[in-house]
Design a protein around this motif. Structure first.
Motif, PDB file in Angstrom:
ATOM      1  N   GLY A 326      24.723  21.184  43.781  1.00 47.15           N
ATOM      2  CA  GLY A 326      24.586  22.063  44.796  1.00 47.15           C
ATOM      3  C   GLY A 326      25.204  22.979  45.277  1.00 47.15           C
ATOM      4  O   GLY A 326      25.513  23.551  46.180  1.00 47.15           O
ATOM      5  N   ASP A 327      25.977  23.734  43.840  1.00 46.74           N
ATOM      6  CA  ASP A 327      26.382  24.810  44.079  1.00 46.74           C
ATOM      7  C   ASP A 327      25.708  26.232  44.215  1.00 46.74           C
ATOM      8  O   ASP A 327      24.594  26.072  43.623  1.00 46.74           O
ATOM      9  N   MET A 328      26.464  27.065  44.829  1.00 46.07           N
ATOM     10  CA  MET A 328      25.888  28.354  44.983  1.00 46.07           C
ATOM     11  C   MET A 328      26.974  29.430  44.306  1.00 46.07           C
ATOM     12  O   MET A 328      28.206  29.267  45.193  1.00 46.07           O
ATOM     13  N   ASP A 329      26.731  30.639  43.853  1.00 49.35           N
ATOM     14  CA  ASP A 329      27.943  31.210  43.600  1.00 49.35           C
ATOM     15  C   ASP A 329      27.506  32.744  43.937  1.00 49.35           C
ATOM     16  O   ASP A 329      26.286  33.118  43.538  1.00 49.35           O
ATOM     17  N   PHE A 330      28.447  33.470  44.412  1.00 44.59           N
ATOM     18  CA  PHE A 330      28.408  34.620  44.567  1.00 44.59           C
ATOM     19  C   PHE A 330      29.379  35.864  43.948  1.00 44.59           C
ATOM     20  O   PHE A 330      30.754  35.165  44.409  1.00 44.59           O
ATOM     21  N   ARG A 331      29.344  36.794  43.590  1.00 45.26           N
ATOM     22  CA  ARG A 331      30.238  37.737  43.105  1.00 45.26           C
ATOM     23  C   ARG A 331      29.804  39.235  43.601  1.00 45.26           C
ATOM     24  O   ARG A 331      28.845  39.723  43.410  1.00 45.26           O
ATOM     25  N   PHE A 332      30.993  39.715  43.889  1.00 40.49           N
ATOM     26  CA  PHE A 332      31.095  41.082  44.469  1.00 40.49           C
ATOM     27  C   PHE A 332      32.373  41.731  44.510  1.00 40.49           C
ATOM     28  O   PHE A 332      33.302  41.184  44.478  1.00 40.49           O
ATOM     29  N   LYS A 333      32.288  43.196  44.813  1.00 35.63           N
ATOM     30  CA  LYS A 333      33.531  43.919  44.926  1.00 35.63           C
ATOM     31  C   LYS A 333      33.709  44.348  46.349  1.00 35.63           C
ATOM     32  O   LYS A 333      32.736  44.878  46.736  1.00 35.63           O
ATOM     33  N   ILE A 334      35.112  44.175  46.937  1.00 35.79           N
ATOM     34  CA  ILE A 334      35.137  44.454  48.176  1.00 35.79           C
ATOM     35  C   ILE A 334      35.187  45.985  48.604  1.00 35.79           C
ATOM     36  O   ILE A 334      35.778  46.636  47.839  1.00 35.79           O
ATOM     37  N   GLU A 335      34.296  46.684  49.337  1.00 37.25           N
ATOM     38  CA  GLU A 335      34.338  48.140  49.563  1.00 37.25           C
ATOM     39  C   GLU A 335      35.731  48.232  50.408  1.00 37.25           C
ATOM     40  O   GLU A 335      35.804  47.583  51.272  1.00 37.25           O
ATOM     41  N   GLY A 336      36.353  49.195  49.894  1.00 38.40           N
ATOM     42  CA  GLY A 336      37.498  49.651  50.497  1.00 38.40           C
ATOM     43  C   GLY A 336      38.880  48.916  50.486  1.00 38.40           C
ATOM     44  O   GLY A 336      39.742  48.960  51.122  1.00 38.40           O
TER      45      GLY A 336
END
Length: 343
Positions: A326-336
C-alpha cells in the motif's frame, strides 16, 4: 493516538519526519496525491469524512510543511475546547498549506492565533508547521518550525523546533510542553536516534533508512486489553507507537465522494476509484476497528530534495494490506529552497 517524530540528527538530511495516523480504519481517506488550492501545489492524502477535506500531514512544492495531532477532549463544559469542533482540525493543516508564498511562518502563527476566526470552534490540536528552507547565511541549518496549539494563549507561547542539528522531537495527543512525556513519545525519540546512528555508522542507502524508520513506526508495545472497554483501554494507547487493530468491525460508511468533484483542478490527479464515490454526511464519531491506519515518512536533504512515502495498512473496506503493497512514493525538489523567490 497519533505520533509524530522529527529529527535533525542525520547529516545527509536537513529534516526527517515520521508519522503514524491512528484512526478508525474505515474512515474515508484518499491516497496521497498532488492537488491545487489557492495557487499552491499540495501533496497529501485527504480526509473525506468531513466537507473541508483537510489532511493530517502535507507539503507544498514551495516547502510549506505541516503535520497535525489532536487532543482527546474530555471536558464537555469547556466551550473554548469543544469535544466535537464545528470546524475541522484538518483545516488547520490546509490553512498553512494554502498560505500565500510571501507569508512566513511567524506571520502565519500570528494570523492563526490572534486574528479572525483563528482556532475558534476547532477541537484540541497541535500543528507542527513551517516553511522548509535552508537558512541563507548557513549551509547546514534549517529555518525553525512552529508547534501551534489552541492551548497557546498567544503567538508568544508557541514553541519553535528543528533549528539545531542532532536533535529529536516527539509529539502525540497531548501538549508538546506537557512535562509528563508519554511512553510512546520517549520510546520513539530513542528509537529514531538509534536508527540514525546505525544508518550513519553503516552507510545505509535511503531505501534501507526508510525501512528502518518504518520499523520504528511498527513498534508495538500495547498492553493486552484484558476485558477493558474501549473508553478505558484507549488510555493504554499512549504506551505504544504502533496501534494494532482494536475494537469490533462495523458496517463501512458510504463511499467517499471524488476529490475532483470538490475541486475541478484535481480531476487529472485523483485516483480513478475516488472519482466514482459519494461522500457521506459527517458523523459525530466513527465506530468499528481502530488502529494505525497510515504511516508517512518524509526526508528532506540539503539540496531541498524531498522523498515522501506513505504506507496504507488497510483498504477502504477495512481489509489489511500487506506491508509495502500500500506504499506510494513521491519525489520532488522544493522551489525556493535556498531562499530565492519563486516564479
Amino acid at each position: 493516538m497519533c505520533i509524530v517524530l522529527v529529527t535533525t540528527a542525520h547529516p545527509s538530511y536537513s529534516l526527517i519526519v515520521i508519522d503514524n495516523r491512528d484512526e478508525f480504519i474505515i474512515r474515508p481517506t484518499s491516497r496521497p496525491h498532488w492537488w491545487i488550492s489557492h495557487h499552491q501545489q499540495i501533496l497529501s492524502s485527504r480526509d473525506l469524512q468531513r466537507a473541508e477535506q483537510g489532511t493530517w500531514t502535507g507539503i507544498t512544492k514551495t516547502g510549506n510543511f505541516a503535520v497535525l495531532t489532536n487532543y482527546r477532549e474530555t471536558n464537555t463544559h469547556d466551550a473554548d475546547h469543544p469535544i466535537q469542533g464545528t470546524r475541522s482540525r484538518g483545516g488547520m493543516v490546509t490553512a498553512w498549506l494554502t498560505a500565500p508564498n510571501d507569508e512566513n511562518t511567524h506571520a502565519f502563527v500570528h494570523r492563526l492565533l490572534e486574528e479572525g476566526e483563528g482556532v475558534a470552534g476547532v477541537g484540541g490540536f497541535s500543528l507542527l508547521c513551517g516553511k522548509l528552507r535552508r537558512r541563507r547565511d548557513t549551509k547546514h541549518e534549517l529555518e525553525p518550525l512552529a508547534i501551534i496549539s489552541n492551548r497557546c494563549d498567544s503567538s508568544e507561547d508557541v514553541p519553535w523546533i528543528a533549528e539545531k542539528r542532532g536533535e529529536v522531537y516527539g509529539l502525540s495527543n497531548t501538549s508538546y510542553s506537557d512535562p509528563d512525556v508519554w511512553p510512546k513519545v520517549q520510546m520513539g525519540k530513542e528509537k529514531v536516534l538509534e536508527v540514525v546512528e546505525h544508518a550513519v555508522d553503516k552507510g545505509l542507502e535511503e531505501e534501507e533508512l526508510i525501512e528502518k524508520l518504518f520499523d520504528v513506526l511498527d513498534s508495538d508495545t500495547l498492553p493486552e486489553q484484558d476485558g477493558q472497554d474501549f473508553e478505558a483501554y484507549i488510555m493504554e494507547l499512549k504506551k505504544s507507537i504502533f496501534i494494532p487493530a482494536i475494537g469490533q468491525a462495523a458496517e463501512p460508511p458510504l463511499p467517499a465522494d471524488s476529490i475532483a468533484a470538490a475541486d475541478p483542478h484535481l480531476a487529472k490527479d485523483c485516483e480513478a476509484e475516488l472519482q466514482e464515490k459519494e461522500r457521506p454526511e459527517p458523523s459525530p464519531a466513527m465506530t468499528g476497528i481502530y488502529g494505525t491506519q497510515r504511516q508517512t515518512i518524509i526526508l528532506v536533504d540539503w539540496e531541498g530534495n524531498v522523498t515522501f512515502r506513505e504506507r496504507s495498512l488497510w483498504d477502504e473496506k477495512g481489509h489489511p494490506i500487506l506491508r509495502g503493497e500500500g506504499d506510494m512514493d513521491f519525489r520532488f525538489k522544493i522551489e525556493g529552497w535556498n531562499g530565492e523567490k519563486n516564479g
